[in-house]
Design a protein around this motif. Structure first.
Motif, PDB file in Angstrom:
ATOM      1  N   LEU A 202      18.028 -38.980  16.903  1.00 31.67           N
ATOM      2  CA  LEU A 202      16.584 -38.938  17.114  1.00 31.67           C
ATOM      3  C   LEU A 202      15.854 -38.978  15.776  1.00 31.67           C
ATOM      4  CD1 LEU A 202      14.252 -38.585  19.197  1.00 31.67           C
ATOM      5  CD2 LEU A 202      14.369 -36.138  18.683  1.00 31.67           C
ATOM      6  N   CYS A 203      16.367 -38.258  14.791  1.00 33.21           N
ATOM      7  CA  CYS A 203      15.745 -38.269  13.455  1.00 33.21           C
ATOM      8  C   CYS A 203      15.775 -39.672  12.858  1.00 33.21           C
ATOM      9  CB  CYS A 203      16.455 -37.287  12.532  1.00 33.21           C
ATOM     10  SG  CYS A 203      16.192 -35.556  12.967  1.00 33.21           S
ATOM     11  N   VAL A 204      16.894 -40.388  13.064  1.00 33.26           N
ATOM     12  CA  VAL A 204      16.995 -41.758  12.560  1.00 33.26           C
ATOM     13  C   VAL A 204      15.962 -42.649  13.227  1.00 33.26           C
ATOM     14  CG1 VAL A 204      18.477 -43.798  12.467  1.00 33.26           C
ATOM     15  CG2 VAL A 204      19.424 -41.541  11.948  1.00 33.26           C
ATOM     16  N   LEU A 205      15.810 -42.516  14.546  1.00 34.98           N
ATOM     17  CA  LEU A 205      14.831 -43.326  15.275  1.00 34.98           C
ATOM     18  C   LEU A 205      13.412 -43.051  14.793  1.00 34.98           C
ATOM     19  CD1 LEU A 205      16.184 -43.125  18.949  1.00 34.98           C
ATOM     20  CD2 LEU A 205      16.584 -44.897  17.235  1.00 34.98           C
ATOM     21  N   PHE A 206      13.085 -41.800  14.562  1.00 33.40           N
ATOM     22  CA  PHE A 206      11.754 -41.450  14.085  1.00 33.40           C
ATOM     23  C   PHE A 206      11.506 -42.026  12.696  1.00 33.40           C
ATOM     24  CE2 PHE A 206      10.847 -38.834  17.642  1.00 33.40           C
ATOM     25  CZ  PHE A 206       9.501 -38.485  17.564  1.00 33.40           C
ATOM     26  N   ARG A 207      12.502 -41.891  11.806  1.00 33.02           N
ATOM     27  CA  ARG A 207      12.327 -42.404  10.451  1.00 33.02           C
ATOM     28  C   ARG A 207      12.123 -43.915  10.467  1.00 33.02           C
ATOM     29  NH1 ARG A 207      10.634 -39.777   6.339  1.00 33.02           N
ATOM     30  NH2 ARG A 207      11.802 -41.113   4.924  1.00 33.02           N
ATOM     31  N   ARG A 208      12.872 -44.620  11.303  1.00 42.52           N
ATOM     32  CA  ARG A 208      12.743 -46.074  11.367  1.00 42.52           C
ATOM     33  C   ARG A 208      11.402 -46.494  11.975  1.00 42.52           C
ATOM     34  NH1 ARG A 208      18.688 -48.025  13.637  1.00 42.52           N
ATOM     35  NH2 ARG A 208      19.819 -47.791  11.664  1.00 42.52           N
ATOM     36  N   SER A 209      10.938 -45.730  12.941  1.00 39.56           N
ATOM     37  CA  SER A 209       9.756 -46.134  13.680  1.00 39.56           C
ATOM     38  C   SER A 209       8.459 -45.717  13.008  1.00 39.56           C
ATOM     39  CB  SER A 209       9.806 -45.552  15.097  1.00 39.56           C
ATOM     40  OG  SER A 209       8.648 -45.900  15.818  1.00 39.56           O
ATOM     41  N   ILE A 210       8.325 -44.445  12.633  1.00 40.73           N
ATOM     42  CA  ILE A 210       7.056 -43.962  12.103  1.00 40.73           C
ATOM     43  C   ILE A 210       7.184 -43.269  10.750  1.00 40.73           C
ATOM     44  CG2 ILE A 210       6.028 -43.731  14.388  1.00 40.73           C
ATOM     45  CD1 ILE A 210       6.495 -40.729  14.221  1.00 40.73           C
ATOM     46  N   LYS A 211       8.373 -43.343  10.147  1.00 46.46           N
ATOM     47  CA  LYS A 211       8.606 -42.817   8.789  1.00 46.46           C
ATOM     48  C   LYS A 211       8.367 -41.318   8.688  1.00 46.46           C
ATOM     49  CE  LYS A 211       9.080 -47.174   7.938  1.00 46.46           C
ATOM     50  NZ  LYS A 211       8.726 -47.690   9.257  1.00 46.46           N
ATOM     51  N   LEU A 212       8.562 -40.595   9.777  1.00 41.70           N
ATOM     52  CA  LEU A 212       8.436 -39.137   9.806  1.00 41.70           C
ATOM     53  C   LEU A 212       9.613 -38.544  10.573  1.00 41.70           C
ATOM     54  CD1 LEU A 212       4.661 -38.720  10.782  1.00 41.70           C
ATOM     55  CD2 LEU A 212       5.649 -38.212   8.548  1.00 41.70           C
ATOM     56  N   ARG A 213       9.925 -37.283  10.286  1.00 46.26           N
ATOM     57  CA  ARG A 213      10.894 -36.565  11.116  1.00 46.26           C
ATOM     58  C   ARG A 213      10.191 -36.081  12.380  1.00 46.26           C
ATOM     59  NH1 ARG A 213      12.283 -34.858   5.849  1.00 46.26           N
ATOM     60  NH2 ARG A 213      10.952 -33.023   6.026  1.00 46.26           N
ATOM     61  N   PRO A 214      10.951 -35.854  13.470  1.00 45.87           N
ATOM     62  CA  PRO A 214      10.322 -35.450  14.730  1.00 45.87           C
ATOM     63  C   PRO A 214       9.438 -34.208  14.604  1.00 45.87           C
ATOM     64  CG  PRO A 214      12.599 -36.055  15.113  1.00 45.87           C
ATOM     65  CD  PRO A 214      12.409 -36.068  13.631  1.00 45.87           C
ATOM     66  N   MET A 215       9.927 -33.179  13.899  1.00 43.85           N
ATOM     67  CA  MET A 215       9.141 -31.952  13.800  1.00 43.85           C
ATOM     68  C   MET A 215       7.916 -32.139  12.899  1.00 43.85           C
ATOM     69  SD  MET A 215      10.919 -30.450  15.953  1.00 43.85           S
ATOM     70  CE  MET A 215      10.061 -28.875  16.044  1.00 43.85           C
ATOM     71  N   GLU A 216       8.010 -33.045  11.938  1.00 48.47           N
ATOM     72  CA  GLU A 216       6.833 -33.368  11.130  1.00 48.47           C
ATOM     73  C   GLU A 216       5.745 -33.973  12.011  1.00 48.47           C
ATOM     74  OE1 GLU A 216       8.485 -34.423   6.671  1.00 48.47           O
ATOM     75  OE2 GLU A 216       8.626 -35.958   8.224  1.00 48.47           O
ATOM     76  N   TYR A 217       6.147 -34.894  12.878  1.00 50.08           N
ATOM     77  CA  TYR A 217       5.163 -35.506  13.774  1.00 50.08           C
ATOM     78  C   TYR A 217       4.583 -34.465  14.725  1.00 50.08           C
ATOM     79  CZ  TYR A 217       3.038 -38.362  17.378  1.00 50.08           C
ATOM     80  OH  TYR A 217       2.142 -38.899  18.264  1.00 50.08           O
ATOM     81  N   LEU A 218       5.445 -33.595  15.259  1.00 49.88           N
ATOM     82  CA  LEU A 218       4.972 -32.564  16.175  1.00 49.88           C
ATOM     83  C   LEU A 218       3.940 -31.665  15.486  1.00 49.88           C
ATOM     84  CD1 LEU A 218       5.073 -31.013  18.848  1.00 49.88           C
ATOM     85  CD2 LEU A 218       7.079 -29.784  17.968  1.00 49.88           C
ATOM     86  N   ASN A 219       4.194 -31.291  14.248  1.00 50.30           N
ATOM     87  CA  ASN A 219       3.235 -30.441  13.534  1.00 50.30           C
ATOM     88  C   ASN A 219       1.927 -31.161  13.258  1.00 50.30           C
ATOM     89  OD1 ASN A 219       4.770 -28.099  13.478  1.00 50.30           O
ATOM     90  ND2 ASN A 219       5.808 -28.653  11.565  1.00 50.30           N
TER      91      ASN A 219
END
Length: 273
Positions: A202-219
């Motif tokens: 999931l972290c890889v998908l987030f980095r590729r898609s929006i250049k953020l980690r999942p919890m970074e986006y959540l915050n």
């Protein structure tokens, strides 16, 4: 026609965030083997022909419309399987890697270029400047290198091929889940279960898609929600706002709010009052 140029740089130019020391073009480059890698980042764009890049034990096809991005000091080799045309540039400076990551160039490999014309234009422009025989052209070539990196972030981050496959469409259920549960305690494993992948993937998908980690986006989502609450409910306390958007402590909420917005929650409310 094969051509390559090595630039004379001043100390001022080597302080630039992105600069280049060499550019070139090969009508057909011979097999290149670098057991200890190369000392700088490199971008090599294939205009015609077919080749292969070997890196990290993988063999990656290189076809027209793709580029090889190589990280420094990583062993690799590449060769044309038929005559192939390559334009290349070396990349130095403190901002090359951050811009590369922003473009999705997370490792040495072959990347499909959806809009090659602007990128190729920067390479050819740098070559023309370097071959002009004018003194101290390093600054102009470095401007072309910087423009190339900026356009890589613009075009490659739009995604194609494998990058698009891991894009925001696949993550939409996770975004929807966050939108519904942001006020609760949410774990990385919980988010990964939404689309049936591991937390690491999931972290890889987030980095590729929006250049953020999942919890970074959540915050960041929580911060946005907090701003809505503060502007709609003027009397609610910062402590209550932080609780309602899912932060465990007001102090951590204020820290992330200031990091994101450049000001404190109280000042944000005052300035928007």
């Amino acid at each position: 026609m094969d051509r390559m140029s090595f630039l004379i740089l001043t100390e001022q130019e080597t302080q630039l965030p992105v600069y280049t020391r060499s550019v070139g073009h090969w009508d057909h480059q011979e097999k290149t083997v670098r057991k200890e890698g190369y000392p700088s980042f490199q971008w090599l764009y294939c205009s015609s022909g077919v080749g292969t890049l070997r890196v990290r034990g993988e063999e990656l096809p290189v076809t027209p419309g793709t580029g090889m991005f190589l990280y420094p000091h990583e062993p690799h080799e590449y060769e044309g399987l038929e005559p192939w045309e390559l334009d290349w540039i070396t990349l130095y400076g403190s901002q090359v890697e951050p811009l590369a990551l922003l473009a999705g160039l997370t490792e040495s490999g072959v990347y499909k270029v959806p809009h090659p014309e602007p990128l190729l234009a920067h390479l050819r422009h740098a070559q023309a400047i370097a071959l002009s025989n004018r003194p101290l052209v390093g600054l102009e070539c470095s401007k072309a290198a910087y423009s190339l990196m900026l356009d890589l972030t613009r075009y490659l981050s739009q995604g194609s091929g494998a990058i698009q496959e891991s894009g925001s469409d696949r993550l939409q259920p996770v975004f929807d889940y966050m939108e519904t549960h942001y006020a609760e305690t949410v774990t990385l494993e919980e988010l990964a279960e939404v689309i049936g992948v591991s937390a690491k993937h999931l972290c890889v998908l987030f980095r590729r898609s929006i250049k953020l980690r999942p919890m970074e986006y959540l915050n960041l989502l929580r911060i946005r929600k907090s701003k809505e609450i503060m502007l709609q409910e003027r009397t609610v306390t910062v402590k209550e706002v932080s609780r309602r958007v899912g932060f465990e402590t007001p102090g951590y909420f204020s820290l992330l709010f200031k990091r994101s917005e450049g000001t404190t929650p109280d000042l944000f409310r005052k300035w928007n009052g």
